[in-house]
Scaffold this motif. Structure first.
Motif, PDB file in Angstrom:
ATOM      1  N   VAL A 157     -71.816  31.021  25.327  1.00  0.00           N
ATOM      2  CA  VAL A 157     -72.852  32.182  25.367  1.00  0.00           C
ATOM      3  C   VAL A 157     -74.102  31.325  24.409  1.00  0.00           C
ATOM      4  CG1 VAL A 157     -73.380  34.097  23.485  1.00  0.00           C
ATOM      5  CG2 VAL A 157     -71.051  33.561  24.663  1.00  0.00           C
ATOM      6  N   THR A 158     -75.062  31.819  24.856  1.00  0.00           N
ATOM      7  CA  THR A 158     -76.336  30.822  24.631  1.00  0.00           C
ATOM      8  C   THR A 158     -76.990  31.400  23.492  1.00  0.00           C
ATOM      9  OG1 THR A 158     -78.264  32.251  26.521  1.00  0.00           O
ATOM     10  CG2 THR A 158     -76.692  30.565  27.072  1.00  0.00           C
ATOM     11  N   PRO A 159     -78.311  30.488  22.915  1.00  0.00           N
ATOM     12  CA  PRO A 159     -78.044  31.178  21.573  1.00  0.00           C
ATOM     13  C   PRO A 159     -79.008  32.790  22.274  1.00  0.00           C
ATOM     14  CG  PRO A 159     -79.172  29.288  21.663  1.00  0.00           C
ATOM     15  CD  PRO A 159     -78.018  29.717  22.828  1.00  0.00           C
ATOM     16  N   ASP A 160     -79.815  33.125  23.192  1.00  0.00           N
ATOM     17  CA  ASP A 160     -80.255  34.388  23.213  1.00  0.00           C
ATOM     18  C   ASP A 160     -79.169  34.974  23.790  1.00  0.00           C
ATOM     19  OD1 ASP A 160     -79.886  33.426  25.554  1.00  0.00           O
ATOM     20  OD2 ASP A 160     -81.894  33.325  26.450  1.00  0.00           O
ATOM     21  N   GLY A 161     -77.859  35.013  24.001  1.00  0.00           N
ATOM     22  CA  GLY A 161     -77.302  35.696  23.751  1.00  0.00           C
ATOM     23  C   GLY A 161     -76.116  35.400  25.515  1.00  0.00           C
ATOM     24  N   CYS A 162     -76.634  35.294  26.453  1.00  0.00           N
ATOM     25  CA  CYS A 162     -76.611  35.490  27.717  1.00  0.00           C
ATOM     26  C   CYS A 162     -74.888  34.628  27.989  1.00  0.00           C
ATOM     27  CB  CYS A 162     -77.991  34.154  28.782  1.00  0.00           C
ATOM     28  SG  CYS A 162     -79.304  35.362  29.412  1.00  0.00           S
ATOM     29  N   ARG A 163     -73.856  34.889  28.360  1.00  0.00           N
ATOM     30  CA  ARG A 163     -72.491  34.729  28.569  1.00  0.00           C
ATOM     31  C   ARG A 163     -72.559  34.201  30.423  1.00  0.00           C
ATOM     32  NH1 ARG A 163     -69.727  37.275  24.963  1.00  0.00           N
ATOM     33  NH2 ARG A 163     -70.800  37.625  23.733  1.00  0.00           N
ATOM     34  N   THR A 164     -72.229  32.835  29.954  1.00  0.00           N
ATOM     35  CA  THR A 164     -71.587  32.506  31.346  1.00  0.00           C
ATOM     36  C   THR A 164     -69.998  32.160  31.281  1.00  0.00           C
ATOM     37  OG1 THR A 164     -73.695  31.530  31.906  1.00  0.00           O
ATOM     38  CG2 THR A 164     -71.874  30.650  32.923  1.00  0.00           C
ATOM     39  N   THR A 165     -69.734  33.114  32.656  1.00  0.00           N
ATOM     40  CA  THR A 165     -68.104  32.777  32.303  1.00  0.00           C
ATOM     41  C   THR A 165     -67.572  32.007  34.410  1.00  0.00           C
ATOM     42  OG1 THR A 165     -67.342  34.819  33.925  1.00  0.00           O
ATOM     43  CG2 THR A 165     -67.260  35.235  31.433  1.00  0.00           C
ATOM     44  N   ARG A 166     -66.880  31.450  33.724  1.00  0.00           N
ATOM     45  CA  ARG A 166     -66.266  30.067  34.941  1.00  0.00           C
ATOM     46  C   ARG A 166     -64.620  30.264  34.929  1.00  0.00           C
ATOM     47  NH1 ARG A 166     -70.907  30.389  36.371  1.00  0.00           N
ATOM     48  NH2 ARG A 166     -72.827  28.687  36.040  1.00  0.00           N
ATOM     49  N   LYS A 167     -63.820  30.152  36.381  1.00  0.00           N
ATOM     50  CA  LYS A 167     -62.894  30.212  35.914  1.00  0.00           C
ATOM     51  C   LYS A 167     -62.766  28.322  36.432  1.00  0.00           C
ATOM     52  CE  LYS A 167     -60.602  33.476  38.763  1.00  0.00           C
ATOM     53  NZ  LYS A 167     -60.450  33.721  40.058  1.00  0.00           N
ATOM     54  N   LEU A 168     -60.656  28.269  35.208  1.00  0.00           N
ATOM     55  CA  LEU A 168     -60.531  27.109  35.655  1.00  0.00           C
ATOM     56  C   LEU A 168     -58.973  27.348  35.538  1.00  0.00           C
ATOM     57  CD1 LEU A 168     -61.027  24.406  34.157  1.00  0.00           C
ATOM     58  CD2 LEU A 168     -60.202  24.996  31.885  1.00  0.00           C
ATOM     59  N   LEU A 169     -58.212  26.126  36.464  1.00  0.00           N
ATOM     60  CA  LEU A 169     -56.826  26.081  36.601  1.00  0.00           C
ATOM     61  C   LEU A 169     -56.697  24.993  36.274  1.00  0.00           C
ATOM     62  CD1 LEU A 169     -57.335  26.343  40.254  1.00  0.00           C
ATOM     63  CD2 LEU A 169     -56.257  28.309  39.108  1.00  0.00           C
ATOM     64  N   VAL A 170     -55.733  25.357  34.877  1.00  0.00           N
ATOM     65  CA  VAL A 170     -54.933  24.414  34.123  1.00  0.00           C
ATOM     66  C   VAL A 170     -53.823  23.571  35.430  1.00  0.00           C
ATOM     67  CG1 VAL A 170     -54.108  23.375  31.699  1.00  0.00           C
ATOM     68  CG2 VAL A 170     -55.888  24.435  32.175  1.00  0.00           C
ATOM     69  N   ASP A 171     -53.330  22.556  35.031  1.00  0.00           N
ATOM     70  CA  ASP A 171     -52.309  22.195  35.977  1.00  0.00           C
ATOM     71  C   ASP A 171     -51.231  21.434  35.383  1.00  0.00           C
ATOM     72  OD1 ASP A 171     -51.893  22.757  39.026  1.00  0.00           O
ATOM     73  OD2 ASP A 171     -52.745  20.223  39.213  1.00  0.00           O
ATOM     74  N   ILE A 196     -75.671  26.207  34.232  1.00  0.00           N
ATOM     75  CA  ILE A 196     -74.344  25.265  33.661  1.00  0.00           C
ATOM     76  C   ILE A 196     -73.689  25.215  35.206  1.00  0.00           C
ATOM     77  CG2 ILE A 196     -72.736  26.235  32.036  1.00  0.00           C
ATOM     78  CD1 ILE A 196     -74.297  28.120  30.272  1.00  0.00           C
ATOM     79  N   SER A 197     -72.844  24.179  35.090  1.00  0.00           N
ATOM     80  CA  SER A 197     -72.228  24.456  36.092  1.00  0.00           C
ATOM     81  C   SER A 197     -70.474  24.898  35.545  1.00  0.00           C
ATOM     82  CB  SER A 197     -72.072  22.235  35.801  1.00  0.00           C
ATOM     83  OG  SER A 197     -70.838  21.964  35.284  1.00  0.00           O
ATOM     84  N   GLU A 198     -70.118  24.716  37.049  1.00  0.00           N
ATOM     85  CA  GLU A 198     -68.312  24.758  37.346  1.00  0.00           C
ATOM     86  C   GLU A 198     -68.226  23.427  36.780  1.00  0.00           C
ATOM     87  OE1 GLU A 198     -66.720  27.138  38.533  1.00  0.00           O
ATOM     88  OE2 GLU A 198     -68.843  28.396  39.442  1.00  0.00           O
ATOM     89  N   PRO A 199     -66.541  24.083  35.079  1.00  0.00           N
ATOM     90  CA  PRO A 199     -65.977  23.096  35.378  1.00  0.00           C
ATOM     91  C   PRO A 199     -65.230  21.713  36.022  1.00  0.00           C
ATOM     92  CG  PRO A 199     -64.973  25.171  34.853  1.00  0.00           C
ATOM     93  CD  PRO A 199     -66.411  25.118  35.522  1.00  0.00           C
ATOM     94  N   TYR A 200     -65.249  20.791  35.532  1.00  0.00           N
ATOM     95  CA  TYR A 200     -64.871  19.700  36.713  1.00  0.00           C
ATOM     96  C   TYR A 200     -64.319  18.714  35.895  1.00  0.00           C
ATOM     97  CZ  TYR A 200     -68.668  17.093  35.322  1.00  0.00           C
ATOM     98  OH  TYR A 200     -70.056  15.989  34.635  1.00  0.00           O
ATOM     99  N   PRO A 201     -62.863  17.581  35.987  1.00  0.00           N
ATOM    100  CA  PRO A 201     -62.663  18.549  36.950  1.00  0.00           C
ATOM    101  C   PRO A 201     -61.506  19.758  37.651  1.00  0.00           C
ATOM    102  CG  PRO A 201     -61.278  17.097  35.757  1.00  0.00           C
ATOM    103  CD  PRO A 201     -62.260  17.403  35.155  1.00  0.00           C
ATOM    104  N   ASN A 202     -61.444  20.333  38.420  1.00  0.00           N
ATOM    105  CA  ASN A 202     -60.733  22.069  38.336  1.00  0.00           C
ATOM    106  C   ASN A 202     -60.120  21.903  39.789  1.00  0.00           C
ATOM    107  OD1 ASN A 202     -60.475  24.550  37.452  1.00  0.00           O
ATOM    108  ND2 ASN A 202     -62.296  25.448  38.236  1.00  0.00           N
ATOM    109  N   PRO A 203     -58.440  21.683  38.838  1.00  0.00           N
ATOM    110  CA  PRO A 203     -57.715  21.674  38.516  1.00  0.00           C
ATOM    111  C   PRO A 203     -57.340  21.361  37.217  1.00  0.00           C
ATOM    112  CG  PRO A 203     -56.312  22.749  40.436  1.00  0.00           C
ATOM    113  CD  PRO A 203     -57.302  22.157  40.884  1.00  0.00           C
ATOM    114  N   ALA A 204     -57.634  21.231  36.299  1.00  0.00           N
ATOM    115  CA  ALA A 204     -58.072  20.391  35.094  1.00  0.00           C
ATOM    116  C   ALA A 204     -56.145  19.668  34.254  1.00  0.00           C
ATOM    117  CB  ALA A 204     -58.230  20.774  33.867  1.00  0.00           C
TER     118      ALA A 204
END
Length: 93
Positions: A79-93, A10-18
Motif C-alpha cells: 500500500v503506497t502513501p496515497d492508498g493505492c493497493r497492489t497485490t501479487r501472488k507468491l508461491l512458497v516452495d 511495482i514488479s512481480e516478486p522474484y524468485p517466484n516460487p520462493a
C-alpha cells in the motif's frame, strides 16, 4: 492535471516460487522517498507477515523475508502513501 506525472511501478516478486525470501522492484516517483506498508497473507486471507519499508525516490529493491512459511500460495500486498493497493501472488516452495 495528471498528464506527464511519473507513477509508482511495482514488479512481480522474484524468485517466484520462493524459499527463504523474495524481492520486488519498486519505482517511487517524485523527489522524496515514501514509506510503503506491506503484508503477506495466505490465499484464504490469514495474515502471516506485516512490514513497513522506507524507500527512496527512484528505483528500489524491496527484500521480503519469508521465515518458516509453509509451502503454498500467498498474496503480497503493498500500500503506497496515497492508498493505492497492489497485490501479487507468491508461491512458497
Amino acid at each position: 492535471q495528471m498528464q506527464g506525472r511519473e507513477s509508482w511501478t511495482i514488479s512481480e516478486p522474484y524468485p517466484n516460487p520462493a524459499d527463504k525470501c523474495t524481492r520486488m522492484d519498486i519505482y517511487v516517483p517524485g523527489k522524496t522517498g515514501a514509506v510503503v506498508s506491506g503484508s503477506v497473507t495466505t490465499i484464504e486471507g490469514t495474515g502471516v507477515l506485516r512490514f513497513k519499508e522506507s524507500l527512496r525516490a527512484g528505483s528500489n529493491t524491496l527484500m521480503i523475508s519469508l521465515p518458516g512459511l509453509a509451502r503454498g500460495v500467498y498474496i503480497v500486498e503493498l500500500v503506497t502513501p496515497d492508498g493505492c493497493r497492489t497485490t501479487r501472488k507468491l508461491l512458497v516452495d
